[in-house]
Design a protein around this motif. Sequence first.
Motif, PDB file in Angstrom:
ATOM      1  N   GLY A 142       4.639  -1.459  -6.423  1.00 42.71           N
ATOM      2  CA  GLY A 142       6.011  -1.191  -5.978  1.00 42.71           C
ATOM      3  C   GLY A 142       6.840  -2.446  -6.036  1.00 42.71           C
ATOM      4  N   CYS A 143       8.142  -2.261  -6.194  1.00 46.29           N
ATOM      5  CA  CYS A 143       9.038  -3.412  -6.168  1.00 46.29           C
ATOM      6  C   CYS A 143      10.241  -3.039  -5.313  1.00 46.29           C
ATOM      7  CB  CYS A 143       9.506  -3.803  -7.565  1.00 46.29           C
ATOM      8  SG  CYS A 143      10.574  -5.235  -7.584  1.00 46.29           S
ATOM      9  N   ALA A 144      10.160  -3.299  -4.012  1.00 45.84           N
ATOM     10  CA  ALA A 144       9.019  -3.793  -3.269  1.00 45.84           C
ATOM     11  C   ALA A 144       8.129  -2.611  -2.851  1.00 45.84           C
ATOM     12  CB  ALA A 144       9.535  -4.508  -2.021  1.00 45.84           C
ATOM     13  N   PRO A 145       6.833  -2.868  -2.513  1.00 49.77           N
ATOM     14  CA  PRO A 145       5.967  -1.781  -2.058  1.00 49.77           C
ATOM     15  C   PRO A 145       6.508  -1.158  -0.776  1.00 49.77           C
ATOM     16  CG  PRO A 145       4.708  -3.770  -2.452  1.00 49.77           C
ATOM     17  CD  PRO A 145       6.146  -4.161  -2.522  1.00 49.77           C
ATOM     18  N   ARG A 146       6.256   0.129  -0.601  1.00 52.86           N
ATOM     19  CA  ARG A 146       6.704   0.796   0.626  1.00 52.86           C
ATOM     20  C   ARG A 146       6.017   0.195   1.839  1.00 52.86           C
ATOM     21  NH1 ARG A 146       9.547   5.457  -0.512  1.00 52.86           N
ATOM     22  NH2 ARG A 146       9.034   6.317  -2.544  1.00 52.86           N
TER      23      ARG A 146
ATOM     24  N   ILE B 156     -11.233 -10.513   1.286  1.00 53.42           N
ATOM     25  CA  ILE B 156     -10.553  -9.457   0.528  1.00 53.42           C
ATOM     26  C   ILE B 156      -9.200 -10.001   0.086  1.00 53.42           C
ATOM     27  CG2 ILE B 156      -9.570  -7.138   0.639  1.00 53.42           C
ATOM     28  CD1 ILE B 156     -11.490  -6.615   3.000  1.00 53.42           C
ATOM     29  N   LEU B 157      -8.937  -9.883  -1.210  1.00 55.44           N
ATOM     30  CA  LEU B 157      -7.656 -10.370  -1.709  1.00 55.44           C
ATOM     31  C   LEU B 157      -6.856  -9.185  -2.257  1.00 55.44           C
ATOM     32  CD1 LEU B 157      -6.211 -13.062  -1.909  1.00 55.44           C
ATOM     33  CD2 LEU B 157      -7.098 -13.333  -4.210  1.00 55.44           C
ATOM     34  N   ILE B 158      -5.628  -9.034  -1.762  1.00 50.37           N
ATOM     35  CA  ILE B 158      -4.800  -7.899  -2.176  1.00 50.37           C
ATOM     36  C   ILE B 158      -3.575  -8.422  -2.914  1.00 50.37           C
ATOM     37  CG2 ILE B 158      -3.659  -5.789  -1.420  1.00 50.37           C
ATOM     38  CD1 ILE B 158      -5.054  -6.019   1.216  1.00 50.37           C
ATOM     39  N   ALA B 159      -3.324  -7.865  -4.091  1.00 53.38           N
ATOM     40  CA  ALA B 159      -2.100  -8.193  -4.817  1.00 53.38           C
ATOM     41  C   ALA B 159      -1.013  -7.241  -4.356  1.00 53.38           C
ATOM     42  CB  ALA B 159      -2.320  -8.070  -6.316  1.00 53.38           C
ATOM     43  N   VAL B 160       0.050  -7.778  -3.774  1.00 53.15           N
ATOM     44  CA  VAL B 160       1.135  -6.954  -3.230  1.00 53.15           C
ATOM     45  C   VAL B 160       2.352  -7.056  -4.139  1.00 53.15           C
ATOM     46  CG1 VAL B 160       2.586  -6.519  -1.223  1.00 53.15           C
ATOM     47  CG2 VAL B 160       0.287  -7.396  -0.898  1.00 53.15           C
ATOM     48  N   GLY B 161       2.771  -5.933  -4.683  1.00 56.36           N
ATOM     49  CA  GLY B 161       3.994  -5.915  -5.482  1.00 56.36           C
ATOM     50  C   GLY B 161       3.754  -6.046  -6.971  1.00 56.36           C
ATOM     51  N   GLN B 162       4.770  -5.607  -7.701  1.00 59.13           N
ATOM     52  CA  GLN B 162       4.656  -5.493  -9.148  1.00 59.13           C
ATOM     53  C   GLN B 162       4.438  -6.847  -9.843  1.00 59.13           C
ATOM     54  OE1 GLN B 162       4.835  -2.136  -9.443  1.00 59.13           O
ATOM     55  NE2 GLN B 162       3.773  -2.538 -11.351  1.00 59.13           N
TER      56      GLN B 162
ATOM     57  N   THR C  50       1.396  -6.968 -12.511  1.00 62.21           N
ATOM     58  CA  THR C  50       1.613  -6.966 -13.970  1.00 62.21           C
ATOM     59  C   THR C  50       2.389  -8.195 -14.450  1.00 62.21           C
ATOM     60  OG1 THR C  50       3.719  -5.830 -13.744  1.00 62.21           O
ATOM     61  CG2 THR C  50       1.773  -4.445 -13.984  1.00 62.21           C
ATOM     62  N   GLY C  51       2.771  -9.068 -13.531  1.00 61.02           N
ATOM     63  CA  GLY C  51       3.674 -10.152 -13.900  1.00 61.02           C
ATOM     64  C   GLY C  51       5.109  -9.752 -13.599  1.00 61.02           C
ATOM     65  N   GLY C  52       5.336  -8.441 -13.532  1.00 60.10           N
ATOM     66  CA  GLY C  52       6.627  -7.905 -13.104  1.00 60.10           C
ATOM     67  C   GLY C  52       7.787  -8.300 -14.002  1.00 60.10           C
ATOM     68  N   LEU C  53       8.962  -8.360 -13.417  1.00 60.19           N
ATOM     69  CA  LEU C  53      10.158  -8.634 -14.207  1.00 60.19           C
ATOM     70  C   LEU C  53      10.162 -10.022 -14.858  1.00 60.19           C
ATOM     71  CD1 LEU C  53      13.333  -7.051 -14.020  1.00 60.19           C
ATOM     72  CD2 LEU C  53      13.584  -9.504 -13.776  1.00 60.19           C
ATOM     73  N   PRO C  54       9.676 -11.078 -14.158  1.00 61.56           N
ATOM     74  CA  PRO C  54       9.653 -12.389 -14.812  1.00 61.56           C
ATOM     75  C   PRO C  54       8.807 -12.388 -16.086  1.00 61.56           C
ATOM     76  CG  PRO C  54       9.321 -12.659 -12.471  1.00 61.56           C
ATOM     77  CD  PRO C  54       9.275 -11.186 -12.731  1.00 61.56           C
ATOM     78  N   ALA C  55       7.865 -11.436 -16.188  1.00 61.23           N
ATOM     79  CA  ALA C  55       7.023 -11.364 -17.387  1.00 61.23           C
ATOM     80  C   ALA C  55       7.829 -10.934 -18.609  1.00 61.23           C
ATOM     81  CB  ALA C  55       5.856 -10.407 -17.155  1.00 61.23           C
TER      82      ALA C  55
ATOM     83  N   GLU D  54       1.564 -12.358  -3.229  1.00 57.12           N
ATOM     84  CA  GLU D  54       2.682 -11.742  -3.939  1.00 57.12           C
ATOM     85  C   GLU D  54       3.126 -12.656  -5.056  1.00 57.12           C
ATOM     86  OE1 GLU D  54       6.103 -11.385  -1.359  1.00 57.12           O
ATOM     87  OE2 GLU D  54       6.422 -13.527  -1.526  1.00 57.12           O
ATOM     88  N   GLY D  55       3.617 -12.062  -6.112  1.00 58.30           N
ATOM     89  CA  GLY D  55       4.141 -12.836  -7.229  1.00 58.30           C
ATOM     90  C   GLY D  55       3.091 -13.182  -8.259  1.00 58.30           C
ATOM     91  N   GLY D  56       3.510 -13.264  -9.508  1.00 62.64           N
ATOM     92  CA  GLY D  56       2.609 -13.656 -10.581  1.00 62.64           C
ATOM     93  C   GLY D  56       2.506 -15.165 -10.662  1.00 62.64           C
ATOM     94  N   CYS D  57       1.767 -15.649 -11.664  1.00 63.64           N
ATOM     95  CA  CYS D  57       1.603 -17.095 -11.818  1.00 63.64           C
ATOM     96  C   CYS D  57       2.489 -17.580 -12.945  1.00 63.64           C
ATOM     97  CB  CYS D  57       0.152 -17.425 -12.130  1.00 63.64           C
ATOM     98  SG  CYS D  57      -0.911 -17.082 -10.745  1.00 63.64           S
ATOM     99  N   CYS D  58       3.506 -18.384 -12.620  1.00 62.13           N
ATOM    100  CA  CYS D  58       4.357 -18.900 -13.689  1.00 62.13           C
ATOM    101  C   CYS D  58       4.301 -20.419 -13.761  1.00 62.13           C
ATOM    102  CB  CYS D  58       5.794 -18.412 -13.547  1.00 62.13           C
ATOM    103  SG  CYS D  58       6.667 -19.144 -12.203  1.00 62.13           S
ATOM    104  N   ASN D  59       3.655 -21.072 -12.788  1.00 60.73           N
ATOM    105  CA  ASN D  59       3.454 -22.512 -12.918  1.00 60.73           C
ATOM    106  C   ASN D  59       2.088 -22.909 -12.361  1.00 60.73           C
ATOM    107  OD1 ASN D  59       3.678 -22.918 -10.084  1.00 60.73           O
ATOM    108  ND2 ASN D  59       5.893 -23.090 -10.252  1.00 60.73           N
TER     109      ASN D  59
END
Lengths: 162, 124
Positions: free
Chosen positions: A130-134, A61-67, A71-76, A40-45
């Motif tokens: 999703g933010c957060a995913p169901r 298997i690697l799953i990206a959970v959450g916006q 996409t980088g989400g809101l911090p982007a 979960e979470g994008g890369c910011c550092n």
Amino acid sequence: MSILDIDERILQLVEVCEFDKSPINDIKEISEGCDIGLIEGGCCNTENIRVLREFRKHCKILIAVGQCSITGGLPAMRNGIPIREIFEEVYYNGPTVANKLIPNDEEIPHILDRVYPCHEIVKIDYFLPGCAPRADLIWEALTALISGKDLSHLTYANFKYD
Amino acid sequence: MGRKITIEPVTRVEGHGKVTIKLDDNNKVVQSRLHIVEFRGFERFVQGRPYWEVAVLVQRLCGICPVSHHLCAAKAMDVVMGVPSHKLTPTGDKMRRLMHYGQFFSISCSSFFSFSFPRLALWL
């Protein structure tokens, strides 16, 4: 955190799988040969990137959970603004700043110029938006993967994008 | 030269943290520090957004207590719009209180059951 929304179903989950690195059992480093990794979470550092690469190395298997991870989400939202300008606002010009100092300690990872979604750093196999995913989406995805299916038939109604 | 103990990540709180403890040759603590490693820059990127967006944006500060941040932003926007707290409608005031109580209940449950409980009861 959103995995906890599956409530008591987590008890069924621990019966069929073993948790490796997670906040629940406080294991710090991921061990080799994991089947499923949830990130979960994008890369910011730089530390985020290191952990993400570790996950890719050890998870089949690697799953990206959450916006944020997709996409980088809101911090982007900071991506369009030069990082220096943000530092100055946060650590110098903010109305409640007491000690004007940009943190520069050897223990603190370097902040990246922008927030990167996970798939720009490593290959991601599945995305759960999703933010957060169901909770139902996470549950459905995990049960499908554990029983050896792929994720092409998830219930559409469980997806959300806000 | 002494040792250094690093605890990373800190998992019993929501958010990201790191603790470093420096010891001297006799294993006495010389320095112990908590590092906040995450940086997001909300202070800057909420600037220039429509004011009604801010309450929703700052919810993303924390996955455990989004409502507290929401209410904080709502109060800040009251100030921006020049509405003193005693001029809030009774319904608005009650709704905010109800949301806050709900959040407080939820936050206490998450904190206890997912952060403290595994260590207290299962010693994980």
